[in-house]
Structure formats: C-alpha cells, structure tokens
Design a protein around this motif. Structure first.
Motif, PDB file in Angstrom:
ATOM      1  N   ALA A   1       0.818  -1.212   0.000  1.00 34.22           N
ATOM      2  CA  ALA A   1       0.000   0.000   0.000  1.00 34.22           C
ATOM      3  C   ALA A   1       0.850   1.259   0.000  1.00 34.22           C
ATOM      4  O   ALA A   1       0.481   2.278  -0.601  1.00 34.22           O
ATOM      5  CB  ALA A   1      -0.929  -0.001   1.213  1.00 34.22           C
ATOM      6  N   ASN A   2       2.022   1.195   0.666  1.00 36.29           N
ATOM      7  CA  ASN A   2       2.894   2.367   0.765  1.00 36.29           C
ATOM      8  C   ASN A   2       4.000   2.386  -0.285  1.00 36.29           C
ATOM      9  O   ASN A   2       4.849   3.281  -0.274  1.00 36.29           O
ATOM     10  CB  ASN A   2       3.508   2.434   2.160  1.00 36.29           C
ATOM     11  N   LYS A   3       3.981   1.391  -1.195  1.00 35.05           N
ATOM     12  CA  LYS A   3       4.956   1.303  -2.286  1.00 35.05           C
ATOM     13  C   LYS A   3       6.398   1.444  -1.796  1.00 35.05           C
ATOM     14  O   LYS A   3       7.194   2.194  -2.377  1.00 35.05           O
ATOM     15  CB  LYS A   3       4.649   2.351  -3.359  1.00 35.05           C
ATOM     16  N   CYS A   4       6.699   0.723  -0.734  1.00 38.69           N
ATOM     17  CA  CYS A   4       8.039   0.797  -0.138  1.00 38.69           C
ATOM     18  C   CYS A   4       9.088   0.250  -1.102  1.00 38.69           C
ATOM     19  O   CYS A   4       8.864  -0.749  -1.785  1.00 38.69           O
ATOM     20  CB  CYS A   4       8.087   0.000   1.161  1.00 38.69           C
ATOM     21  N   LYS A   5      10.235   0.898  -1.118  1.00 36.04           N
ATOM     22  CA  LYS A   5      11.337   0.485  -1.981  1.00 36.04           C
ATOM     23  C   LYS A   5      12.348  -0.392  -1.240  1.00 36.04           C
ATOM     24  O   LYS A   5      12.997  -1.244  -1.846  1.00 36.04           O
ATOM     25  CB  LYS A   5      12.067   1.716  -2.540  1.00 36.04           C
ATOM     26  N   THR A   6      12.517  -0.139   0.060  1.00 33.21           N
ATOM     27  CA  THR A   6      13.557  -0.831   0.820  1.00 33.21           C
ATOM     28  C   THR A   6      13.006  -1.477   2.081  1.00 33.21           C
ATOM     29  O   THR A   6      11.908  -1.132   2.552  1.00 33.21           O
ATOM     30  CB  THR A   6      14.673   0.143   1.231  1.00 33.21           C
TER      31      THR A   6
ATOM     32  N   ASP B   1      14.243  -1.097   5.068  1.00 34.73           N
ATOM     33  CA  ASP B   1      14.217  -0.083   6.135  1.00 34.73           C
ATOM     34  C   ASP B   1      12.929   0.726   6.090  1.00 34.73           C
ATOM     35  O   ASP B   1      12.375   1.076   7.149  1.00 34.73           O
ATOM     36  CB  ASP B   1      15.427   0.850   6.006  1.00 34.73           C
ATOM     37  N   GLU B   2      12.452   1.033   4.898  1.00 36.58           N
ATOM     38  CA  GLU B   2      11.186   1.758   4.765  1.00 36.58           C
ATOM     39  C   GLU B   2      10.040   0.930   5.333  1.00 36.58           C
ATOM     40  O   GLU B   2       9.143   1.464   5.997  1.00 36.58           O
ATOM     41  CB  GLU B   2      10.903   2.080   3.299  1.00 36.58           C
ATOM     42  N   VAL B   3      10.063  -0.381   5.086  1.00 37.32           N
ATOM     43  CA  VAL B   3       9.012  -1.268   5.601  1.00 37.32           C
ATOM     44  C   VAL B   3       9.043  -1.294   7.121  1.00 37.32           C
ATOM     45  O   VAL B   3       8.007  -1.172   7.781  1.00 37.32           O
ATOM     46  CB  VAL B   3       9.185  -2.696   5.045  1.00 37.32           C
ATOM     47  N   LYS B   4      10.230  -1.440   7.687  1.00 36.94           N
ATOM     48  CA  LYS B   4      10.368  -1.521   9.150  1.00 36.94           C
ATOM     49  C   LYS B   4       9.864  -0.258   9.844  1.00 36.94           C
ATOM     50  O   LYS B   4       9.382  -0.315  10.977  1.00 36.94           O
ATOM     51  CB  LYS B   4      11.825  -1.761   9.525  1.00 36.94           C
ATOM     52  N   ALA B   5       9.979   0.874   9.158  1.00 37.36           N
ATOM     53  CA  ALA B   5       9.599   2.153   9.761  1.00 37.36           C
ATOM     54  C   ALA B   5       8.119   2.494   9.593  1.00 37.36           C
ATOM     55  O   ALA B   5       7.642   3.483  10.166  1.00 37.36           O
ATOM     56  CB  ALA B   5      10.449   3.276   9.171  1.00 37.36           C
ATOM     57  N   LEU B   6       7.374   1.685   8.851  1.00 37.45           N
ATOM     58  CA  LEU B   6       5.954   1.966   8.636  1.00 37.45           C
ATOM     59  C   LEU B   6       5.180   1.919   9.948  1.00 37.45           C
ATOM     60  O   LEU B   6       5.437   1.065  10.802  1.00 37.45           O
ATOM     61  CB  LEU B   6       5.354   0.943   7.672  1.00 37.45           C
ATOM     62  N   PRO B   7       4.194   2.806  10.127  1.00 35.11           N
ATOM     63  CA  PRO B   7       3.356   2.755  11.339  1.00 35.11           C
ATOM     64  C   PRO B   7       2.530   1.474  11.363  1.00 35.11           C
ATOM     65  O   PRO B   7       1.950   1.093  10.353  1.00 35.11           O
ATOM     66  CB  PRO B   7       2.450   3.982  11.191  1.00 35.11           C
ATOM     67  N   MET B   8       2.509   0.825  12.528  1.00 35.04           N
ATOM     68  CA  MET B   8       1.683  -0.374  12.713  1.00 35.04           C
ATOM     69  C   MET B   8       1.262  -0.437  14.175  1.00 35.04           C
ATOM     70  O   MET B   8       2.123  -0.442  15.067  1.00 35.04           O
ATOM     71  CB  MET B   8       2.437  -1.638  12.313  1.00 35.04           C
ATOM     72  N   GLY B   9      -0.039  -0.485  14.421  1.00 38.59           N
ATOM     73  CA  GLY B   9      -0.518  -0.513  15.793  1.00 38.59           C
ATOM     74  C   GLY B   9      -0.121   0.742  16.539  1.00 38.59           C
ATOM     75  O   GLY B   9      -0.329   1.861  16.059  1.00 38.59           O
ATOM     76  N   ASN B  10       0.500   0.570  17.707  1.00 32.72           N
ATOM     77  CA  ASN B  10       0.934   1.702  18.510  1.00 32.72           C
ATOM     78  C   ASN B  10       2.399   2.063  18.277  1.00 32.72           C
ATOM     79  O   ASN B  10       2.977   2.851  19.021  1.00 32.72           O
ATOM     80  CB  ASN B  10       0.730   1.395  20.007  1.00 32.72           C
ATOM     81  N   GLY B  11       2.989   1.459  17.273  1.00 33.79           N
ATOM     82  CA  GLY B  11       4.392   1.736  16.987  1.00 33.79           C
ATOM     83  C   GLY B  11       4.675   1.580  15.507  1.00 33.79           C
ATOM     84  O   GLY B  11       3.891   1.998  14.656  1.00 33.79           O
ATOM     85  N   THR B  12       5.779   0.927  15.213  1.00 34.18           N
ATOM     86  CA  THR B  12       6.176   0.687  13.832  1.00 34.18           C
ATOM     87  C   THR B  12       6.095  -0.806  13.518  1.00 34.18           C
ATOM     88  O   THR B  12       5.845  -1.629  14.419  1.00 34.18           O
ATOM     89  CB  THR B  12       7.617   1.155  13.591  1.00 34.18           C
ATOM     90  N   VAL B  13       6.344  -1.152  12.266  1.00 36.54           N
ATOM     91  CA  VAL B  13       6.402  -2.564  11.878  1.00 36.54           C
ATOM     92  C   VAL B  13       7.480  -3.280  12.691  1.00 36.54           C
ATOM     93  O   VAL B  13       7.273  -4.391  13.174  1.00 36.54           O
ATOM     94  CB  VAL B  13       6.685  -2.695  10.360  1.00 36.54           C
TER      95      VAL B  13
END
Length: 330
Positions: free
Chosen positions: A101-106, A108-120
């Motif tokens: 959905a966020n068209k992540c390239k890397t 690190d970008e995936v790990k930093a995505l918001p998920m729940g009350n924090g990040t992935v």
C-alpha cells in the motif's frame, strides 16, 4: 488488585500476548492498559535482545501483486511451530499489505511503517516477546513492469517468486514463468545479466577442473597398462585397506605411487592449452544455459527453452525483472 477476565481478554486482543502475560502485565500496571501494553512491549524487547545471536531459519514468506508491481516479504523465526501459527502468518500478511500500500522500496522503509501503537519493527519485536523466539524481518524484494506475477511454492510459506513483464501477459503463462524461477533458481534473465566476475570465476574453475580430469585420465591409463586397478590406489586409505584385504601387494602400491607421481607431473607440464580453453568455454556455455532464465529448458516442455516459449506466445514479450526468496539453503 484483582484483574477481570474481560480486561485480560481485551488486552490479549490488543497485543496478541498470551493470557498469563496479559494478566501479569495488568496486575503489575494496576489495571492501566497503556502501562500494561508497555510492559508487554518491554518484555518483547528483552526477549529479542536475549536471543539476538540465535539463528532464525524458519518463518513465513509471502508475495503479492498489484498488477504493475509485485512484492515479497519474509518474516523469520526459530521454529516451524511458530512459523505455522496463524497470528505469525497474519503479521507477515499485514506487513506485506502495508508495504504494498505504501509502495516501499527498501526493507528499512518497511520496518519504519506505522503499525498498531508503533512501527512494523516494533510489532515484530512485540511478537518475539509473545512467542519467546528470535524474529526478524529479513527479506523484502520488489519488481515493476507493465504486468507482474507471483508464485508461492505449494503454499508452504517458504519459497516465493515474483516476475515482471514488458506488456500484459496471459495469466497461466505468467504463473508458469514464476514457477520456472522457483524450480530452477536462475541468477539472471540472460547472459548480459551475469557479471563478468562470475563468468571469469566459472572459466577459472572450468580450466582447473579440465586440467585435473586430463591428468587423471593419463594416470588411470598408465595404471591400467601396468595391470593395476586405479580404484584400488586412488587414495592412501584405499591403498592400506586393499593391501590388508590382499587385493594388491606392497610392490603394487609402490609402483602405483611412482606412476601417479611421474605421469601427473609429465601430463600437467604438457597439457594442450587450446583444448583446455575450448573445453572450459563449453563448460561456461553449459553453466550459462543452466543459470540464465531464458536459456533454461522449460519445466512444462523440456523440448523448448523459456525464450522459445515466450516467443511462441508473443514475439514482443520480454521478462524485465524477477526475484526469488527461499528460507532454506539450496
């Protein structure tokens, strides 16, 4: 303070943690949900830190296409038991959906995505605390093209492939190519995609192998001429063993050692260079046929190459990119 079953169930739904972990966290937090969630998160961080040196060789690998883009995500853990857990698979799917959905390239970008009350990354760490196993988001791959296809090998969540084409392609053919990549593990689309470094290394290995084979053939011929079975003297261990069995004598062993040393040196010094180069080039060609996707024999029709199958379907159809991820070493 007493903690109600309703509160425990509520916290479990919010965090995915076990019933006892939720009860203990709520008791320690005196019923404060925010504090209880932080306690569970810190437990996950502690488990992750403690088990950071362990090997995560199991996990879940999932792939998804949106038409012009395809993505692979791999979430690793330590055991197959956890890998097959519905919550673990759902977490992997949720991460994949977010990344797409966020068209992540890397990664690190995936790990930093918001998920729940924090990040992935926080969500992965939290899950580690719940299961008590090391977990890591280790694989993230993407391809882009006019059309794309994905293949999840036998739905075992351990091997996925994605492939992109330069134009719309028949769904069955696209899946067949993705399956080809899964089965035959190519390293490039064609010869141009194989680095000169790899080609040079293969040539060097082929030359050394060819030289060794030529020397070995000369030695075996000389041994046979001396009425000595080459298989009886192909190593020190075999020589000792075969003498003990009475298959060869000490004199045979001494003679064999002399032949091996003399013939090996003489043959190695007079190997025909052009012949060696020609054989090595033939071996490189065979290697490129095996590792280049378009050169491989099609898994559905062994009489054709993948290139021939694509050309028959559409002369203008091209593979522009592909990726393959597997949890298991091959």
């Amino acid at each position: 303070m007493a903690v109600s079953m309703a509160d425990i169930t509520k916290l479990r739904k919010m965090t995915g943690a076990g019933m006892m972990d939720c009860k203990n966290a709520l008791t320690e937090a005196e019923g404060d949900f925010d504090k209880a969630m932080e306690i569970i998160r810190k437990k996950g961080q502690a488990v992750a830190a403690k088990r950071s040196e362990r090997e995560a060789s199991e996990g879940c690998v999932l792939a998804k296409t949106t038409g012009d883009r395809a993505v692979i995500v791999a979430l690793k853990c330590e055991t197959d038991f956890v890998a097959q857990n519905a919550d673990f698979v759902k977490l992997t799917q949720d991460i994949l959906d977010l990344a797409v959905a966020n068209k992540c390239k890397t990664l690190d970008e995936v790990k930093a995505l918001p998920m729940g009350n924090g990040t992935v990354q926080d969500a992965v760490t939290d899950r580690s605390g719940i299961t008590g196993e090391k977990m890591e988001l280790d694989g993230y791959m993407t391809v882009e093209g006019v059309s794309t296809a994905v293949y999840n090998h036998m739905n075992r969540n351990g091997l996925c492939t994605i492939v992109a084409f330069n134009k719309p392609v028949d769904e069955q053919l696209a899946k067949q190519v993705a399956m080809q990549i899964a089965a035959m593990n190519p390293i490039a689309i064609d010869e141009d995609g194989v680095s000169e470094e790899i080609k040079q290394k293969e040539i060097e290995v082929a030359i050394e192998k060819t030289k060794a084979e030529q020397v070995q053939k000369a030695v075996e011929a000389a041994l046979k001429k001396a009425n000595i079975n080459p298989a009886h003297v192909d190593s020190e261990e075999h020589m000792e063993s075969n003498m003990a069995k009475g298959w060869i004598t000490a004199e045979d062993v001494a003679k064999a050692k002399e032949i091996i040393a003399t013939v090996s040196a003489e043959k190695a010094a007079h190997l025909p260079e052009q012949m060696i180069q020609n054989i090595a080039k033939g071996r490189l060609a065979k290697f490129l046929k095996e590792v280049c996707l378009l050169n491989q024999e099609d898994i559905m029709d062994g009489k054709k190459t993948v290139r021939e199958v694509l050309t028959a379907a559409d002369p203008e159809l091209k593979i522009v990119d592909f990726k393959r991820f597997t949890l298991k070493a091959e």
